[in-house]
Each structure stands twice: as structure tokens, then as C-alpha cells.
Design a protein around this motif. Structure first.
Motif, PDB file in Angstrom:
ATOM      1  N   ALA A   1      -9.488   4.057   8.764  1.00 38.26           N
ATOM      2  CA  ALA A   1      -9.745   3.710   7.367  1.00 38.26           C
ATOM      3  C   ALA A   1      -9.820   2.199   7.184  1.00 38.26           C
ATOM      4  CB  ALA A   1      -8.658   4.310   6.479  1.00 38.26           C
ATOM      5  N   ASP A   2      -8.979   1.471   7.913  1.00 39.16           N
ATOM      6  CA  ASP A   2      -8.980   0.009   7.786  1.00 39.16           C
ATOM      7  C   ASP A   2     -10.309  -0.577   8.249  1.00 39.16           C
ATOM      8  OD1 ASP A   2      -6.401   0.157   6.860  1.00 39.16           O
ATOM      9  OD2 ASP A   2      -5.474  -0.385   8.771  1.00 39.16           O
ATOM     10  N   GLU A   3     -10.826  -0.084   9.349  1.00 39.19           N
ATOM     11  CA  GLU A   3     -12.118  -0.579   9.842  1.00 39.19           C
ATOM     12  C   GLU A   3     -13.232  -0.271   8.853  1.00 39.19           C
ATOM     13  OE1 GLU A   3     -15.090  -0.106  13.742  1.00 39.19           O
ATOM     14  OE2 GLU A   3     -13.204   1.025  13.630  1.00 39.19           O
ATOM     15  N   LEU A   4     -13.189   0.946   8.291  1.00 40.76           N
ATOM     16  CA  LEU A   4     -14.202   1.342   7.307  1.00 40.76           C
ATOM     17  C   LEU A   4     -14.164   0.417   6.095  1.00 40.76           C
ATOM     18  CD1 LEU A   4     -16.183   3.371   5.893  1.00 40.76           C
ATOM     19  CD2 LEU A   4     -14.126   4.533   5.063  1.00 40.76           C
ATOM     20  N   VAL A   5     -12.996   0.269   5.494  1.00 40.46           N
ATOM     21  CA  VAL A   5     -12.886  -0.495   4.254  1.00 40.46           C
ATOM     22  C   VAL A   5     -13.180  -1.971   4.492  1.00 40.46           C
ATOM     23  CG1 VAL A   5     -11.285  -1.240   2.457  1.00 40.46           C
ATOM     24  CG2 VAL A   5     -11.339   1.152   3.165  1.00 40.46           C
ATOM     25  N   SER A   6     -12.746  -2.516   5.615  1.00 41.72           N
ATOM     26  CA  SER A   6     -13.053  -3.903   5.936  1.00 41.72           C
ATOM     27  C   SER A   6     -14.559  -4.122   5.973  1.00 41.72           C
ATOM     28  CB  SER A   6     -12.428  -4.281   7.281  1.00 41.72           C
ATOM     29  OG  SER A   6     -12.760  -5.604   7.637  1.00 41.72           O
ATOM     30  N   GLY A   7     -15.268  -3.188   6.618  1.00 46.17           N
ATOM     31  CA  GLY A   7     -16.722  -3.298   6.681  1.00 46.17           C
ATOM     32  C   GLY A   7     -17.373  -3.179   5.318  1.00 46.17           C
ATOM     33  N   LEU A   8     -16.859  -2.261   4.483  1.00 46.16           N
ATOM     34  CA  LEU A   8     -17.413  -2.088   3.143  1.00 46.16           C
ATOM     35  C   LEU A   8     -17.229  -3.351   2.304  1.00 46.16           C
ATOM     36  CD1 LEU A   8     -16.153   1.543   2.410  1.00 46.16           C
ATOM     37  CD2 LEU A   8     -18.530   0.860   2.787  1.00 46.16           C
ATOM     38  N   ILE A   9     -16.056  -3.969   2.425  1.00 46.81           N
ATOM     39  CA  ILE A   9     -15.797  -5.197   1.673  1.00 46.81           C
ATOM     40  C   ILE A   9     -16.683  -6.327   2.187  1.00 46.81           C
ATOM     41  CG2 ILE A   9     -14.079  -6.987   1.199  1.00 46.81           C
ATOM     42  CD1 ILE A   9     -11.939  -4.790   1.216  1.00 46.81           C
ATOM     43  N   ASP A  10     -16.739  -6.493   3.500  1.00 39.47           N
ATOM     44  CA  ASP A  10     -17.501  -7.595   4.087  1.00 39.47           C
ATOM     45  C   ASP A  10     -18.996  -7.477   3.795  1.00 39.47           C
ATOM     46  OD1 ASP A  10     -15.160  -8.602   5.076  1.00 39.47           O
ATOM     47  OD2 ASP A  10     -15.462  -7.849   7.126  1.00 39.47           O
TER      48      ASP A  10
ATOM     49  N   ARG B   1      -6.029   7.607   0.491  1.00 42.43           N
ATOM     50  CA  ARG B   1      -6.003   6.982   1.812  1.00 42.43           C
ATOM     51  C   ARG B   1      -6.868   5.737   1.843  1.00 42.43           C
ATOM     52  NH1 ARG B   1      -8.350   9.826   7.395  1.00 42.43           N
ATOM     53  NH2 ARG B   1      -7.861   8.069   8.807  1.00 42.43           N
ATOM     54  N   MET B   2      -8.026   5.789   1.225  1.00 46.39           N
ATOM     55  CA  MET B   2      -8.929   4.649   1.217  1.00 46.39           C
ATOM     56  C   MET B   2      -8.407   3.524   0.326  1.00 46.39           C
ATOM     57  SD  MET B   2     -12.549   6.682   1.226  1.00 46.39           S
ATOM     58  CE  MET B   2     -13.493   5.174   1.138  1.00 46.39           C
TER      59      MET B   2
ATOM     60  N   GLY C   1      -3.868  10.120   6.381  1.00 46.42           N
ATOM     61  CA  GLY C   1      -4.121   9.393   7.616  1.00 46.42           C
ATOM     62  C   GLY C   1      -2.909   9.222   8.499  1.00 46.42           C
ATOM     63  N   THR C   2      -1.850  10.000   8.247  1.00 42.27           N
ATOM     64  CA  THR C   2      -0.653   9.905   9.079  1.00 42.27           C
ATOM     65  C   THR C   2      -0.901  10.533  10.443  1.00 42.27           C
ATOM     66  OG1 THR C   2       0.765  10.006   7.124  1.00 42.27           O
ATOM     67  CG2 THR C   2       1.784  10.523   9.249  1.00 42.27           C
ATOM     68  N   PRO C   3      -0.665   9.819  11.548  1.00 45.23           N
ATOM     69  CA  PRO C   3      -0.820  10.418  12.874  1.00 45.23           C
ATOM     70  C   PRO C   3       0.101  11.627  13.040  1.00 45.23           C
ATOM     71  CG  PRO C   3      -0.643   8.034  13.049  1.00 45.23           C
ATOM     72  CD  PRO C   3      -0.303   8.388  11.629  1.00 45.23           C
ATOM     73  N   GLU C   4      -0.320  12.557  13.846  1.00 46.39           N
ATOM     74  CA  GLU C   4       0.414  13.801  14.009  1.00 46.39           C
ATOM     75  C   GLU C   4       1.869  13.571  14.406  1.00 46.39           C
ATOM     76  OE1 GLU C   4      -0.071  18.007  16.496  1.00 46.39           O
ATOM     77  OE2 GLU C   4      -1.786  16.672  16.199  1.00 46.39           O
ATOM     78  N   LYS C   5       2.131  12.565  15.237  1.00 48.41           N
ATOM     79  CA  LYS C   5       3.504  12.342  15.709  1.00 48.41           C
ATOM     80  C   LYS C   5       4.450  11.921  14.587  1.00 48.41           C
ATOM     81  CE  LYS C   5       2.700   7.535  17.173  1.00 48.41           C
ATOM     82  NZ  LYS C   5       2.786   6.597  18.308  1.00 48.41           N
ATOM     83  N   TRP C   6       3.895  11.438  13.450  1.00 42.97           N
ATOM     84  CA  TRP C   6       4.732  11.001  12.337  1.00 42.97           C
ATOM     85  C   TRP C   6       4.651  11.933  11.133  1.00 42.97           C
ATOM     86  CZ3 TRP C   6       2.503   5.565  13.463  1.00 42.97           C
ATOM     87  CH2 TRP C   6       3.266   4.941  14.464  1.00 42.97           C
ATOM     88  N   LEU C   7       3.973  13.047  11.270  1.00 41.33           N
ATOM     89  CA  LEU C   7       3.963  14.027  10.186  1.00 41.33           C
ATOM     90  C   LEU C   7       5.353  14.635  10.041  1.00 41.33           C
ATOM     91  CD1 LEU C   7       0.617  15.990  10.713  1.00 41.33           C
ATOM     92  CD2 LEU C   7       1.134  14.354   8.903  1.00 41.33           C
ATOM     93  N   LEU C   8       5.811  14.810   8.810  1.00 44.94           N
ATOM     94  CA  LEU C   8       7.108  15.426   8.583  1.00 44.94           C
ATOM     95  C   LEU C   8       7.090  16.886   9.018  1.00 44.94           C
ATOM     96  CD1 LEU C   8       8.046  14.059   5.047  1.00 44.94           C
ATOM     97  CD2 LEU C   8       8.880  13.274   7.263  1.00 44.94           C
ATOM     98  N   PRO C   9       8.200  17.394   9.531  1.00 44.38           N
ATOM     99  CA  PRO C   9       8.284  18.822   9.861  1.00 44.38           C
ATOM    100  C   PRO C   9       8.057  19.671   8.612  1.00 44.38           C
ATOM    101  CG  PRO C   9      10.179  17.612  10.739  1.00 44.38           C
ATOM    102  CD  PRO C   9       9.453  16.675   9.820  1.00 44.38           C
TER     103      PRO C   9
END
Length: 382
Positions: free
Chosen positions: A21-30, A160-161, A232-240
Motif C-alpha cells: 500500500a505504501d508503494e502504491l500511495v507514494s506513486g499516486l502522490i508523486d 488501509r489506503m 494489510g496486516t501480515p498473517e503472522k500478526w493477525l489476532l487469533p
């Protein structure tokens, strides 16, 4: 995550944003494509999973196509469990997430600083639009088929965006202290907020004397597992999905994360003042007393919530003793009544839930809805 690993995982998550998402939004802004994104945001409530995205910037369309995939462990049983919870508690839990939950996020010093420092992005009329849009998310979680037809996934992807936009604006502004705060709207903050809006709310419901079955508590955790994935939370940090496990994690870490700050008190005061306009005359003090009871005095004091005579009266009544005092009875709907077997907060919970229908209408129809949510710079005051 387990109680043994949770603290270390949160520390690692504090250094991570949302690379895609960060790469997407950075490109949209730029590339000056923000107006196209804001047009999407204004119509996202009407978008479906098969919507034609060909008119959007190609990088945005591609991102949205990838973002529709559900969590890898998502099942029909999870959907049914979540739907059961909202069938029983939709109105009251939406309202509690929008008050108790949001105030809980202000008790995170980093979260409160982030929200206050980006206050102008809420629009020229103050915090109303941001608060109402957050409330809309909470209400949408319980809408019929929301987790089946793709509508909730799209609403969460929008959030997320916005998170990615805040990260990019802070990065470009040069004012964010990365050594002190970690990444703006980091995965730690997102995971912590998920705890606040899920297990903290279940605790608040218990404090208010609301009965939530074990199966329904599980369903609520399933719903937040789903929402966190689309944030956008990675699977390893999703709450049980297990409510007891998440409560144990949160009880272990909460007092390390929640502190009283000027930013948190300021944000809480703004929220309470905003919601005041949607409550009927005479209900505000009872409403604040209800929020205090849900949070408990310890955390309500951290947030700067004012005390009133209703706090003590409500606690006595919640134990099933005595009578509603003249003051409490007047604000909660009339003459004194016997308290045994009566939830003293039932009426104000109903009033609060109805008020949140008005908050949602504000989010959908208020002219502030034309204001952009993504901006070119941090101090944009459009």
C-alpha cells in the motif's frame, strides 16, 4: 502469537508499515493522481467485488484486484460465527466501538499523536468527518452479507489506503520522529487497535452487564481477524480467532501501551463533543457515565473523561441493589424503578445505538463527504 511472544512481535511490528500500500500511495502522490483516488473513496460504498476498475490508474486497479483475496484460513464457519454475533449485538457494539473503542486508541501515545498531528486531514470542519467515517466502518461490519458480498472488504481496503497515505505524508514532511515513534500507523498500532476494538469492547460489554455468549465472542474475534487482514496486516500478526487467547494477550500488554497524554485527552474531548450533538437533551451525562463504566475508572481517568454522580449510581445498580437515584432516573428515562434484575445502562445503550444511526447518516450525506481523504501534503486543510 502467544503471551510469550506477543511483546517481541509488537516491537518488531512497530518498525513495519504496509509495503504494498505504501508503494502504491507514494506513486499516486508523486504522479498527481490523488484526485482519482478521492473519486474512488467518494463512491466506494457502491463498489462491488466485480466492479469495472478500468477507469482507475492502472497501479490502483491492480492493487484493488489483489486486495480482494480473503484470509487464508477464512471459512464459512467463521462467517456464520461473526454473523451470529452481529445478529445479537449489532447496534450496541457499533456504538461502543465508536466511543469506548476510539477512546481506547487515543490512550496509545503514538496513536493519539498521529491522529492529532493529521487533524487537518479530517476536513475544515473539525473531527466530525473522520469520526463519522470510523463509525460507518463499525456499523458496516454487521450489515447483512457484509463478509460475503465484498462490501466490507472494500470499505476496509479504503481505510488501509488512508493509513498508507498518512505514512507517506509523514515521511515526506520530515517531522516524524522514527527513532521515537517507529513507523507511522505501524503494524503494531494496527494490531493494538484491533485488540481495542475487539477484546476491549467485549470487556466493556461485560462491565455494562451485557451478556455475550462464548460462541458470539468467538464470532466477534473472527470479524476482527477478517478486518485486520484487509487492513494489510501480515498473517503472522493477525489476532487469533479465539476470544480467550486475545483477551490474555491484551491484558498482558495493555498497561504497557496505554498512558495519559495531552493528545489523548484532546482527542477524547473532541470525540465526546462531536457525539453530543446526536444525543437527545439530558442524555449526555448518562452517556459519558456509560462510557466510563465500560472503560473502568482507571482508563477513563487516563482519557480525561469527567466524572458525575451517575457513575457511582450506575455501579451500585449494576450490582443489583437499591433504586435509581432521582438524578440518574431522570436522565435515564423517568421515575425511580427497582434495580434488581434491571440493567441500568439498557436505556442509554439504546439511545446511543440510535444516535449512531444518525452518525452514519452524517457520514453518508453531510457535505463534508466531498472533502478529500488523501492529500498531497500533511498540512493540507481542504
Amino acid at each position: 502469537m502467544t503471551t510469550a511472544t506477543f511483546a517481541a512481535e509488537l516491537e518488531a511490528a512497530n518498525k513495519v508499515g504496509d509495503p504494498e500500500a505504501d508503494e502504491l500511495v507514494s506513486g499516486l502522490i508523486d504522479n498527481g493522481e490523488i484526485d482519482g483516488v478521492n473519486a474512488l473513496f467518494r463512491t466506494i460504498g457502491t463498489l462491488g467485488p466485480n466492479q469495472d476498475l478500468s477507469q482507475l490508474p492502472p497501479r490502483l486497479a491492480e492493487f484493488l484486484k489483489k486486495a480482494v483475496a480473503p484470509p487464508t484460513d477464512w471459512s464459512e464457519a467463521d462467517v456464520k460465527a461473526a454473523e451470529s454475533f452481529f445478529a445479537h449485538h449489532h447496534g450496541e457494539v457499533s456504538m461502543l466501538q465508536g466511543t469506548v473503542g476510539l477512546i481506547g486508541t487515543y490512550l496509545s501515545p503514538t496513536g493519539a499523536f498521529t491522529l492529532r498531528s493529521t487533524g487537518r486531514l479530517g476536513g475544515v470542519e473539525g473531527p466530525g468527518r473522520r469520526l463519522s467515517q470510523s463509525s460507518r466502518l463499525f456499523i458496516d461490519m454487521g450489515n447483512k452479507n457484509a463478509m460475503r458480498d465484498g462490501s466490507l472488504a472494500l470499505t476496509v481496503t479504503k481505510v488501509r489506503m488512508v493509513h498508507a497515505s498518512v505514512r507517506q505524508l509523514h515521511k515526506k514532511s520530515g517531522v516524524w520522529d522514527y527513532a521515537k515513534w517507529g513507523e507511522p500507523v505501524s503494524q503494531k498500532y494496527t494490531t493494538g487497535a484491533a485488540c481495542v476494538f475487539s477484546t476491549q469492547i467485549l470487556q466493556g460489554m461485560k462491565n455494562l452487564g451485557l451478556d455475550v455468549s462464548k460462541n458470539d465472542a468467538h464470532g466477534f474475534m473472527c470479524a476482527w481477524h477478517y478486518v485486520s487482514h484487509y487492513l494489510g496486516t501480515p498473517e503472522k500478526w493477525l489476532l487469533p480467532k479465539n476470544a480467550d487467547d486475545v483477551e490474555a494477550l491484551w491484558n498482558q500488554e495493555r498497561d504497557k501501551e496505554w498512558k495519559k497524554t495531552d493528545d489523548g485527552v484532546f482527542m477524547t474531548e473532541q470525540a465526546i463533543d462531536f457525539y453530543r450533538k446526536f444525543l437527545p437533551p439530558g442524555a449526555h451525562d448518562a452517556y459519558v457515565a456509560m462510557v466510563r463504566t465500560a472503560l473502568t475508572d482507571k482508563y477513563a481517568d487516563m482519557a480525561g473523561l469527567k466524572k458525575s454522580v451517575l457513575d457511582a449510581a450506575g455501579k451500585v445498580l449494576a450490582g443489583g441493589h437499591g433504586l435509581v437515584s432521582g438524578t440518574a432516573g431522570g436522565l435515564l428515562g423517568g421515575a425511580a424503578k427497582e434495580a434488581v434484575g434491571v440493567n441500568p445502562y439498557k436505556e442509554i445503550l439504546g439511545i446511543g445505538s440510535k444516535a449512531f444511526n444518525e452518525v452514519e447518516r452524517y457520514a453518508l450525506t453531510h457535505d463534508a463527504d466531498d472533502q478529500p481523504q488523501m492529500h498531497q501534503e500533511l498540512d493540507d486543510n481542504r
